[in-house]
Design an enzyme around this catalytic site. Sequence first.
Site, PDB file in Angstrom:
ATOM      1  N   ASP A  98     111.346   4.218  55.890  1.00 27.67           N
ATOM      2  CA  ASP A  98     110.832   3.401  56.983  1.00 27.67           C
ATOM      3  C   ASP A  98     109.852   4.187  57.827  1.00 27.67           C
ATOM      4  O   ASP A  98     108.821   3.691  58.227  1.00 27.67           O
ATOM      5  CB  ASP A  98     111.988   2.880  57.849  1.00 27.67           C
ATOM      6  CG  ASP A  98     112.851   4.000  58.418  1.00 27.67           C
ATOM      7  OD1 ASP A  98     112.932   5.071  57.788  1.00 27.67           O
ATOM      8  OD2 ASP A  98     113.459   3.800  59.484  1.00 27.67           O
ATOM      9  N   ARG A 152     111.373  10.324  63.127  1.00 31.63           N
ATOM     10  CA  ARG A 152     112.566  10.384  63.963  1.00 31.63           C
ATOM     11  C   ARG A 152     113.816  10.677  63.105  1.00 31.63           C
ATOM     12  O   ARG A 152     113.705  10.901  61.899  1.00 31.63           O
ATOM     13  CB  ARG A 152     112.724   9.072  64.734  1.00 31.63           C
ATOM     14  CG  ARG A 152     113.011   7.885  63.858  1.00 31.63           C
ATOM     15  CD  ARG A 152     113.036   6.603  64.683  1.00 31.63           C
ATOM     16  NE  ARG A 152     113.305   5.463  63.847  1.00 31.63           N
ATOM     17  CZ  ARG A 152     112.785   4.251  64.044  1.00 31.63           C
ATOM     18  NH1 ARG A 152     111.946   4.038  65.039  1.00 31.63           N
ATOM     19  NH2 ARG A 152     113.095   3.256  63.240  1.00 31.63           N
ATOM     20  N   ASP A 153     114.968  10.619  63.725  1.00 34.12           N
ATOM     21  CA  ASP A 153     116.201  10.927  62.991  1.00 34.12           C
ATOM     22  C   ASP A 153     116.618   9.706  62.182  1.00 34.12           C
ATOM     23  O   ASP A 153     117.657   9.106  62.424  1.00 34.12           O
ATOM     24  CB  ASP A 153     117.305  11.344  63.968  1.00 34.12           C
ATOM     25  CG  ASP A 153     117.496  10.326  65.090  1.00 34.12           C
ATOM     26  OD1 ASP A 153     116.629   9.443  65.258  1.00 34.12           O
ATOM     27  OD2 ASP A 153     118.512  10.402  65.796  1.00 34.12           O
ATOM     28  N   GLU A 154     115.784   9.337  61.233  1.00 35.86           N
ATOM     29  CA  GLU A 154     116.071   8.171  60.401  1.00 35.86           C
ATOM     30  C   GLU A 154     115.518   8.419  58.995  1.00 35.86           C
ATOM     31  O   GLU A 154     116.233   8.831  58.121  1.00 35.86           O
ATOM     32  CB  GLU A 154     115.481   6.897  61.031  1.00 35.86           C
ATOM     33  CG  GLU A 154     115.965   5.657  60.317  1.00 35.86           C
ATOM     34  CD  GLU A 154     116.017   4.422  61.220  1.00 35.86           C
ATOM     35  OE1 GLU A 154     115.688   4.517  62.408  1.00 35.86           O
ATOM     36  OE2 GLU A 154     116.389   3.356  60.699  1.00 35.86           O
ATOM     37  N   ASP A 209     111.800  -2.835  54.168  1.00 37.92           N
ATOM     38  CA  ASP A 209     110.459  -2.284  54.318  1.00 37.92           C
ATOM     39  C   ASP A 209     109.801  -2.125  52.945  1.00 37.92           C
ATOM     40  O   ASP A 209     108.634  -2.479  52.741  1.00 37.92           O
ATOM     41  CB  ASP A 209     110.516  -0.932  55.045  1.00 37.92           C
ATOM     42  CG  ASP A 209     111.299  -0.996  56.351  1.00 37.92           C
ATOM     43  OD1 ASP A 209     112.372  -1.626  56.380  1.00 37.92           O
ATOM     44  OD2 ASP A 209     110.834  -0.423  57.351  1.00 37.92           O
ATOM     45  N   TRP A 266     116.158  -7.853  52.895  1.00 35.65           N
ATOM     46  CA  TRP A 266     116.350  -6.421  52.615  1.00 35.65           C
ATOM     47  C   TRP A 266     116.925  -6.270  51.201  1.00 35.65           C
ATOM     48  O   TRP A 266     116.264  -5.706  50.324  1.00 35.65           O
ATOM     49  CB  TRP A 266     117.281  -5.802  53.674  1.00 35.65           C
ATOM     50  CG  TRP A 266     116.523  -5.293  54.865  1.00 35.65           C
ATOM     51  CD1 TRP A 266     116.314  -3.980  55.190  1.00 35.65           C
ATOM     52  CD2 TRP A 266     115.842  -6.063  55.880  1.00 35.65           C
ATOM     53  NE1 TRP A 266     115.553  -3.891  56.329  1.00 35.65           N
ATOM     54  CE2 TRP A 266     115.248  -5.140  56.780  1.00 35.65           C
ATOM     55  CE3 TRP A 266     115.664  -7.420  56.121  1.00 35.65           C
ATOM     56  CZ2 TRP A 266     114.504  -5.550  57.882  1.00 35.65           C
ATOM     57  CZ3 TRP A 266     114.921  -7.827  57.216  1.00 35.65           C
ATOM     58  CH2 TRP A 266     114.351  -6.906  58.078  1.00 35.65           C
ATOM     59  N   GLU A 311     105.348   0.675  63.870  1.00 33.19           N
ATOM     60  CA  GLU A 311     106.566  -0.096  63.626  1.00 33.19           C
ATOM     61  C   GLU A 311     106.525  -1.430  64.371  1.00 33.19           C
ATOM     62  O   GLU A 311     106.967  -2.461  63.863  1.00 33.19           O
ATOM     63  CB  GLU A 311     107.778   0.718  64.107  1.00 33.19           C
ATOM     64  CG  GLU A 311     109.108   0.010  63.973  1.00 33.19           C
ATOM     65  CD  GLU A 311     110.279   0.938  64.302  1.00 33.19           C
ATOM     66  OE1 GLU A 311     110.073   1.909  65.061  1.00 33.19           O
ATOM     67  OE2 GLU A 311     111.378   0.692  63.787  1.00 33.19           O
ATOM     68  N   HIS A 362     105.020   3.486  60.273  1.00 31.14           N
ATOM     69  CA  HIS A 362     105.998   2.591  59.661  1.00 31.14           C
ATOM     70  C   HIS A 362     105.198   1.610  58.809  1.00 31.14           C
ATOM     71  O   HIS A 362     104.471   0.795  59.340  1.00 31.14           O
ATOM     72  CB  HIS A 362     106.667   1.811  60.792  1.00 31.14           C
ATOM     73  CG  HIS A 362     108.149   1.815  60.773  1.00 31.14           C
ATOM     74  ND1 HIS A 362     108.888   2.875  61.202  1.00 31.14           N
ATOM     75  CD2 HIS A 362     109.044   0.855  60.425  1.00 31.14           C
ATOM     76  CE1 HIS A 362     110.175   2.582  61.116  1.00 31.14           C
ATOM     77  NE2 HIS A 362     110.300   1.362  60.628  1.00 31.14           N
TER      78      HIS A 362
HETATM   79  C1  BGC Z   1     114.165   0.752  60.495  1.00 35.13           C
HETATM   80  C2  BGC Z   1     113.504  -0.399  59.821  1.00 35.13           C
HETATM   81  C3  BGC Z   1     114.532  -1.204  59.137  1.00 35.13           C
HETATM   82  C4  BGC Z   1     115.366  -1.742  60.238  1.00 35.13           C
HETATM   83  C5  BGC Z   1     116.386  -2.722  59.813  1.00 35.13           C
HETATM   84  C6  BGC Z   1     115.079   0.230  61.513  1.00 35.13           C
HETATM   85  O1  BGC Z   1     115.774   1.233  62.154  1.00 35.13           O
HETATM   86  O2  BGC Z   1     113.254   1.649  61.027  1.00 35.13           O
HETATM   87  O3  BGC Z   1     112.293  -0.233  59.347  1.00 35.13           O
HETATM   88  O4  BGC Z   1     114.101  -2.136  58.238  1.00 35.13           O
HETATM   89  O5  BGC Z   1     115.943  -0.713  61.000  1.00 35.13           O
HETATM   90  O6  BGC Z   1     116.675  -3.474  60.837  1.00 35.13           O
END
Ligand code: BGC
Length: 923
Positions: free
Chosen positions: A487, A491-493, A500, A559, A773, A794
């Site tokens: 995504d 960041r911490d993700e 996506d 998703w 994003e 994003h």
């Molecule tokens: C992500 C998204 C993802 C979404 C789902 C976010 O934290 O960055 O791109 O699809 O969560 O809700």
Amino acid sequence: MKTCLLFLLIALPGLAQVRVIDLTCEHRTNPIGLDEPTPRFSWKLTGPGRNISQSAYQIDVATSPKVAGSGLVWSSGKVTSDASVLQDYAGPALQPGQRYYWRVKVWDATGKEGAWSDPAYWETGLLTPANWRATWIEPEADSAVKRYGPAAALRKEFQVKGKVASARVYVTSHGLYELHLNGKKVGDDVLTPGWTVFPKRLQYQVYDVTAQLKPGANALGALLGEGWFRGTIGFDNNWAFYGKKIGLLCQLHVTYADGTDEWLVSDGSWKTSKDGPIRMNDIYNGETYDARREQMSWDMSGYNDNKWTAVKTAVYPNTNLIASESVPVQKIETIKPVRIFRTPGGTVVADMGQNMVGWMRLTVSGPANTTVTLRHGEVLDKKGNFYIGNLRAAKVTLTYTLKGSNANAPETYEPCFTFMGFRYVAIDGFPGMAEGKLPTADNLTGVVVHSAMTPTGSFACSNPLVNQLQHNILWGQKGNFVDVPTDCPQRDERLGWTGDAQVFCRTAAYNMDVASFFTKWLRDVSADQRANGVVPFVIPNVIDLPTKPDSAVSGSAGWGDVAVVAPWTMYQVYGDKRLLAQQYPGMKAWVEYIHRKAGPDAIWKNGSVFGDWLFYHPQVNDHPAPDGYTNGDLIATAFYAYSTKLLQQAALALGKTDDAAMYQTLFGQIRTAFMQEYVTPSGRVASDSQTAYVLALMIGLVPDDLRPMAAKHLVDDIKSRKNHLSTGFLGTPYLCHVLSENGYTSVGYDLLLQESYPSWLYPVKMGATTIWERWDGQKPDSTFQDEGMNSFNHYAYGAIGDWMYRVAAGIEIGKPGYKHILIQPQLTERLTYAKSGYNSAYGDIQSGWERTGRTLTVRVKIPANTTATIRLPDADRSRVTESGKPIANVGDARNVRQEANRVVMDVGSGTYEFSYPLPGMKQ
Ligand code: BGC
């Protein structure tokens, strides 16, 4: 001159022949380490003139580069076929660790036999986990494992006893590894072994190290980092998701010139140390490097490793080991800061000019013990200060302590076990800074890192903002295609969010060759799909523990559908039927999962967890309607229908006629239920939001006679918002398609060219260099959106790229893999030109139009061994010329016909230039 040319052609008849070029095996050029038992071959044809096609081919495979004689392993013989993409190997079982050379020749349309291609090769990997001889080795005992510890180094010396004919190293790790041989890093890949569903699929890499060995004493060394395996990952400051201990598995195979061979494997005789310079490493948090601790020559023979300790050996079932399936992550390019300055807040900041992903290379000289810190951020705040609020808990910091050096021999450092997404770098502690001296561009280099996908597409038009948008889409892709489609990269993700990827995969496939990238990731989708068919939110799934019961794992509409949409897209783009067949059970399982959830009503209630994520919210909105909200059950039911429809088409393509009939019926039921529940007799779709209309029209959930009215309602909404969109992740990708398919191309262009918020060009106007994003990540007054979720890199909204390629420039798939191409640009009076190129599996496709005064020129290129249907917009058959001649006289163009305001024709390969006056267009 003419005679001269004629002479040349007679003297060198080969010149005029159809030639075979660009040989690939399993989508890759000369791959090393392929575990596919029946690899597939593709090639391109090239030659002079038009209408080049293949009537037959022959593939020969051998163990020697001559591809003939005693080494011949398999010959397909002459196969009468026009297929030149993904043709199966059908010879005897392949041997592990063997290089196979192959070549191909073709017969052209007239039956004339061409010359053999230059040979290409592929090399098998170990083919089966049973061929692993090495033992897992780990640097530490359970009790010693702690978070944020130093990287471990491992080493082993060995002897090379004779002249080496070839040497291969097979290597993987728990955590990240960097392998060294005789003081040099092995291979160009970084962040190896990549990220997969480790418990089920762990990639190993294979490197040719023949040239790196020397007679006598040699040394292998490896650095081990935390990586995705043990480092911080996902939410809640999670770490060690896959295990507490990292380790290495490595075997070197040396074949001597005399035919004997030898293996050097990781085992209990290796030694390890954690005293090296990398004191901390973590993907989200960065790296701490103390150059004073560098252990010179630790990775060379003769190093005194007395203080190193023995590694621990460990046993894991090796059944999860697979050869790398995707292109590797590499350092792709470097960029220099465009400006180094002091912010109003006093921070020294380097502006890289581009939101990029990778890391900084630091070149510095100064006294020992000086510590330089680099922090990374995507944007400056309203006042022009360094800003990292949107990075949440990710520290993304590089800390480097100098060993001491002078300007003539500076120290250079770059990390190896982390990456960051950034445009701005805040610099602290740089020697001389306290005295007012700023570092220069000589000190700082941005190293751009991503999966080494071959660029395939280009798009340009007369609006520079749209061209910047295309640039931003491309950079969003680069930064988020780091082995897994993520995504965001900062960041911490940084997770493989399925929604996506679902919305962006088609655009991605225009920009770059993502065939093996998605092949690998889709296998991870299957690996993490639960037995009940649910597809988790992120792949690899680091949100749900493997022990979580299937029934407790959620999937979300839009998703989970990646399990269907992405394989179908890859089949369309690359003609990869095998991938489609492999993914088919997972596609079906996802649809059946929804089927059970929805039950006989065929309305999927509570199936949408994320809704039309990040749709336009009303805060900055003077629009009287509340906002762009779309009902969740409507979304869920629409995607249920969509996946069922694609599944039905996939079943047809794979010859599964019973399934095809069954899912056609199911689609009909969902459609009826949807129409009863959500569509009014006047063509309104409940929620009355743009996304509701977009999904219903795109998927075909509005009765045919009501389509014009539904489309009109959509357009009215857009108009009432003064040509602004209100869609989120799920509606946005199809918005312009639905408009152009329903006679509102000009409204699609109005949205594309809209410069004020919310729109694609608003971030561009705000100086974005990647896709944001949120539509309003940075608001018109330069303040930021909610920093809990505000990425500036994003790719999801970049899915508009698909419309730019397919509709604005007009390159569309006619038959899977572009075996038949549709060239059908749609014009706007708001641009004077639009053009794109796409290097398909058959070769280069081009489509572009240019308006000069009242004259339109359309330039088209169709690759060999394909056909195309060209639809010239706003054209009158009697006024169109091709390469200067009236169209009716063009021998190559077949079946020229007038269809409403379009001139349509079927052509073979070649380049074409059409020209004609445009009727009634505003100039
Ligand atoms: C992500 C998204 C993802 C979404 C789902 C976010 O934290 O960055 O791109 O699809 O969560 O809700």
